[in-house]
Write a protein that holds these residues in place. Structure first.
Motif, PDB file in Angstrom:
ATOM      1  N   SER A 221       0.829  -1.339   0.150  1.00  0.00           N
ATOM      2  CA  SER A 221       0.225  -0.152  -0.067  1.00  0.00           C
ATOM      3  C   SER A 221       0.838   0.915   0.068  1.00  0.00           C
ATOM      4  O   SER A 221       0.816   2.500   0.104  1.00  0.00           O
ATOM      5  CB  SER A 221      -1.023  -0.291   1.050  1.00  0.00           C
ATOM      6  OG  SER A 221      -0.522  -0.465   2.339  1.00  0.00           O
ATOM      7  N   ALA A 222       1.947   0.985   0.683  1.00  0.00           N
ATOM      8  CA  ALA A 222       2.528   2.700   0.932  1.00  0.00           C
ATOM      9  C   ALA A 222       3.269   3.023  -0.719  1.00  0.00           C
ATOM     10  O   ALA A 222       3.483   4.195  -0.868  1.00  0.00           O
ATOM     11  CB  ALA A 222       4.035   2.022   1.616  1.00  0.00           C
TER      12      ALA A 222
ATOM     13  N   ALA B 229      -5.118  15.279   6.245  1.00  0.00           N
ATOM     14  CA  ALA B 229      -3.896  15.358   6.287  1.00  0.00           C
ATOM     15  C   ALA B 229      -2.879  14.825   6.788  1.00  0.00           C
ATOM     16  O   ALA B 229      -1.725  15.325   7.103  1.00  0.00           O
ATOM     17  CB  ALA B 229      -3.546  16.444   6.564  1.00  0.00           C
ATOM     18  N   GLY B 230      -2.953  13.544   6.833  1.00  0.00           N
ATOM     19  CA  GLY B 230      -2.645  12.955   7.524  1.00  0.00           C
ATOM     20  C   GLY B 230      -1.006  11.809   6.809  1.00  0.00           C
ATOM     21  O   GLY B 230      -1.578  12.878   5.666  1.00  0.00           O
ATOM     22  N   ALA B 231      -0.818  11.189   7.117  1.00  0.00           N
ATOM     23  CA  ALA B 231       0.553  10.862   5.816  1.00  0.00           C
ATOM     24  C   ALA B 231      -0.209  10.861   3.999  1.00  0.00           C
ATOM     25  O   ALA B 231       0.461  10.463   3.353  1.00  0.00           O
ATOM     26  CB  ALA B 231       1.295   9.858   6.531  1.00  0.00           C
ATOM     27  N   VAL B 232      -0.992   9.368   3.931  1.00  0.00           N
ATOM     28  CA  VAL B 232      -1.496   9.708   3.071  1.00  0.00           C
ATOM     29  C   VAL B 232      -2.341  10.479   2.224  1.00  0.00           C
ATOM     30  O   VAL B 232      -2.075  10.698   0.839  1.00  0.00           O
ATOM     31  CB  VAL B 232      -2.431   8.254   3.083  1.00  0.00           C
ATOM     32  CG1 VAL B 232      -3.537   7.474   1.663  1.00  0.00           C
ATOM     33  CG2 VAL B 232      -2.558   6.718   3.576  1.00  0.00           C
ATOM     34  N   GLY B 233      -2.883  11.542   2.561  1.00  0.00           N
ATOM     35  CA  GLY B 233      -3.367  12.498   2.123  1.00  0.00           C
ATOM     36  C   GLY B 233      -1.877  13.675   1.596  1.00  0.00           C
ATOM     37  O   GLY B 233      -2.405  14.304   0.653  1.00  0.00           O
TER      38      GLY B 233
ATOM     39  N   LYS C 269      13.041   6.151   1.732  1.00  0.00           N
ATOM     40  CA  LYS C 269      12.265   5.704   1.449  1.00  0.00           C
ATOM     41  C   LYS C 269      11.699   6.642  -0.008  1.00  0.00           C
ATOM     42  O   LYS C 269      10.831   5.591  -1.554  1.00  0.00           O
ATOM     43  CB  LYS C 269      10.987   6.624   2.356  1.00  0.00           C
ATOM     44  CG  LYS C 269       9.484   5.905   1.698  1.00  0.00           C
ATOM     45  CD  LYS C 269       8.579   6.239   2.688  1.00  0.00           C
ATOM     46  CE  LYS C 269       6.677   6.018   2.679  1.00  0.00           C
ATOM     47  NZ  LYS C 269       6.226   6.580   3.342  1.00  0.00           N
ATOM     48  N   GLY C 270      11.489   7.892   0.019  1.00  0.00           N
ATOM     49  CA  GLY C 270      10.625   8.407  -1.703  1.00  0.00           C
ATOM     50  C   GLY C 270      11.324   8.033  -3.201  1.00  0.00           C
ATOM     51  O   GLY C 270      10.348   7.791  -3.696  1.00  0.00           O
ATOM     52  N   LYS C 271      12.764   7.075  -2.775  1.00  0.00           N
ATOM     53  CA  LYS C 271      13.029   7.447  -4.101  1.00  0.00           C
ATOM     54  C   LYS C 271      12.253   5.591  -5.120  1.00  0.00           C
ATOM     55  O   LYS C 271      11.460   5.799  -6.342  1.00  0.00           O
ATOM     56  CB  LYS C 271      14.458   7.147  -3.670  1.00  0.00           C
ATOM     57  CG  LYS C 271      15.204   6.552  -5.699  1.00  0.00           C
ATOM     58  CD  LYS C 271      16.793   6.763  -5.237  1.00  0.00           C
ATOM     59  CE  LYS C 271      17.567   5.873  -6.393  1.00  0.00           C
ATOM     60  NZ  LYS C 271      18.814   5.193  -6.064  1.00  0.00           N
ATOM     61  N   ASP C 272      12.670   5.028  -3.877  1.00  0.00           N
ATOM     62  CA  ASP C 272      12.176   3.488  -4.547  1.00  0.00           C
ATOM     63  C   ASP C 272      10.474   2.906  -3.815  1.00  0.00           C
ATOM     64  O   ASP C 272       9.901   2.039  -3.626  1.00  0.00           O
ATOM     65  CB  ASP C 272      13.025   2.677  -3.919  1.00  0.00           C
ATOM     66  CG  ASP C 272      12.564   0.314  -4.269  1.00  0.00           C
ATOM     67  OD1 ASP C 272      12.424   0.124  -5.323  1.00  0.00           O
ATOM     68  OD2 ASP C 272      12.579   0.159  -2.716  1.00  0.00           O
ATOM     69  N   LEU C 273       9.704   3.408  -2.745  1.00  0.00           N
ATOM     70  CA  LEU C 273       8.781   3.639  -1.984  1.00  0.00           C
ATOM     71  C   LEU C 273       9.022   2.161  -0.834  1.00  0.00           C
ATOM     72  O   LEU C 273       7.922   1.084  -0.722  1.00  0.00           O
ATOM     73  CB  LEU C 273       7.700   3.707  -2.553  1.00  0.00           C
ATOM     74  CG  LEU C 273       7.662   5.288  -3.449  1.00  0.00           C
ATOM     75  CD1 LEU C 273       6.124   5.023  -4.200  1.00  0.00           C
ATOM     76  CD2 LEU C 273       7.437   5.728  -2.225  1.00  0.00           C
TER      77      LEU C 273
END
Ligand code: FAD
Length: 359
Positions: free
Chosen positions: A39-40, A138-142, A343-347
């Motif tokens: 899901s991430a 605006a939690g982490a997902v939003g 995290k951001g590059k490859d999740l």
């Protein structure tokens, strides 16, 4: 030897627990879906749907000794589980890791992985056609969703709406402040301290007009409700003496057991043991359960073992697209470079591919 362990649910908690017990016990993982859904990665999949090919991973290579059964568990008792087709799997210990649901298109509805794929493609087309987008929550997902759209579709006018006056109010202030500044620099309109009062749909994106608690109205071609996860705890009704907390989660005792049955445990989003509903939390619970279950099958009793304690300051990583973002790493906050690398590059797609036996 009493070493048959049945794990119900092969999400982050159940799959990792099955893998870590594979050489130590006779493990059966019962999972209703054909694929693990990471899901991430599903937030970015909404703007780059080709990511789904690597974020949805079959279960066939997860275990070397144990078995993965694709089925839905209908009830649980102290001797095992009964599947929806009435067949039985007997067990000495049972771990329930049935997880949670979230809004479309972030997690599959029930077993329907193909349906999630279709939803992502459909909503990606709507997103491409939309000029104005509102994200409610605006939690982490939003927050990540606003960042991904701003990065991959910079021409869209994105508004992020949230009740609290600051982003991530429960974290050190620097995290929320830095993320807010980066979102605004990327052109995202932040409406904090105000609530959407008339969400027409709590689970599906739609086109419409929001009335906000400060009296404003806001029309958007696509409104995403992103208001949190709800635990899948119906199965627990088949156990004796279960009670619930918020978001349909189940209360657990000091050994993360949800009922009066001493050999039934619960972990992940569904279990309210003090941890938040995150993958990060499962990274503390799974090693504890592995140790505890290994000790129990070797003849110890829970009274010989240490209870579970929640993670007091868990880390949180919030990318805003592949290059930017901020993270709190339990002691300090970090910015773009580390958030991208961690995290951001490859999740974490490679990590999950590897865990599921892919290279
Ligand atoms: C879009 C999105 C992004 C996220 N990103 C992050 C992140 O970056 N970092 C982070 O820490 N957290 C993140 N989270 C939260 C994270 O996804 C959850 O905390 C995590 O999924 C919990 O894992 P779990 O194993 O408890 O449950 P799930 O992952 O929900 O897995 C439960 C599994 O149980 C199966 N199941 C349920 N009932 C039955 C049954 N009766 N029989 C058989 N199988 C059953 C389901 O099919 C499912 O596979 C995100 C959440 C979302 C929605």
């Amino acid at each position: 030897m009493s070493n048959r362990i049945v794990i119900v649910g092969g999400g982050y908690a159940g799959a990792e627990l099955a893998r870590s017990l594979d050489t130590k016990a006779e493990v059966t993982l019962v999972e209703q879906r054909s694929h693990f859904v990471h899901s991430a990665a599903m937030i970015r999949a909404l703007v780059t749907p080709e990511l789904m090919d690597r974020a949805m991973i079959p279960y066939d290579k997860l275990l070397k000794r144990g078995t993965v059964v694709q089925a839905t568990v209908a009830s649980v008792d102290e001797t095992g589980v009964t599947l929806a087709d009435n067949s039985r799997i007997d067990a000495d210990y049972i771990v329930l890791a049935t997880g949670s649901d979230n809004a479309t298109p972030f997690k599959p509805k029930g077993a329907d992985v193909a349906g999630l794929r279709e939803d992502v493609l459909r909503i990606n087309a709507q997103l491409k056609a939309a000029k104005t987008i509102a994200i409610v929550g605006a939690g982490a997902v939003g927050t990540e969703l606003a960042g991904e759209i701003a990065h991959f579709m910079p021409e869209k006018k994105v508004t992020l709406i949230s009740g609290p006056a600051h982003l991530f109010p429960d974290q050190p202030a620097k995290l929320g402040q830095s993320l807010a500044a980066k979102l605004q620099a990327a052109g995202v309109n932040l409406l904090l301290g105000t609530r959407a009062e008339n969400l027409d749909n709590l689970t599906e994106p739609y086109s419409g007009t929001l009335t906000l608690s400060d009296g404003q109205t806001l029309s958007a071609d696509l409104i995403f409700p992103v208001i949190g996860s709800r635990a899948n705890s119906d199965l627990f009704d088949t156990l004796p003496t279960v009670s619930r907390t918020t978001a349909n989660r189940v209360v657990t005792d000091g050994y993360i057991r949800p009922s009066s049955l001493p050999n039934v445990f619960a972990t992940g989003d569904v279990a309210d043991n003090g941890d938040a509903m995150t993958i990060v939390a499962t990274m503390r619970q799974v090693p504890w359960l592995t140790k505890t279950l290994t000790a129990l099958i070797s003849g110890k009793t829970v009274d010989d073992l240490k209870p579970y304690t929640k993670w007091n300051k868990p880390p949180i990583l919030v990318p805003l697209g592949p290059n930017k973002g901020n993270s709190y790493l339990s002691l300090f906050t970090v910015g773009d470079l580390l958030t991208r690398q961690l995290k951001g590059k490859d999740l974490f797609i490679k990590k999950n591919q590897k865990a599921f036996g892919r290279t």
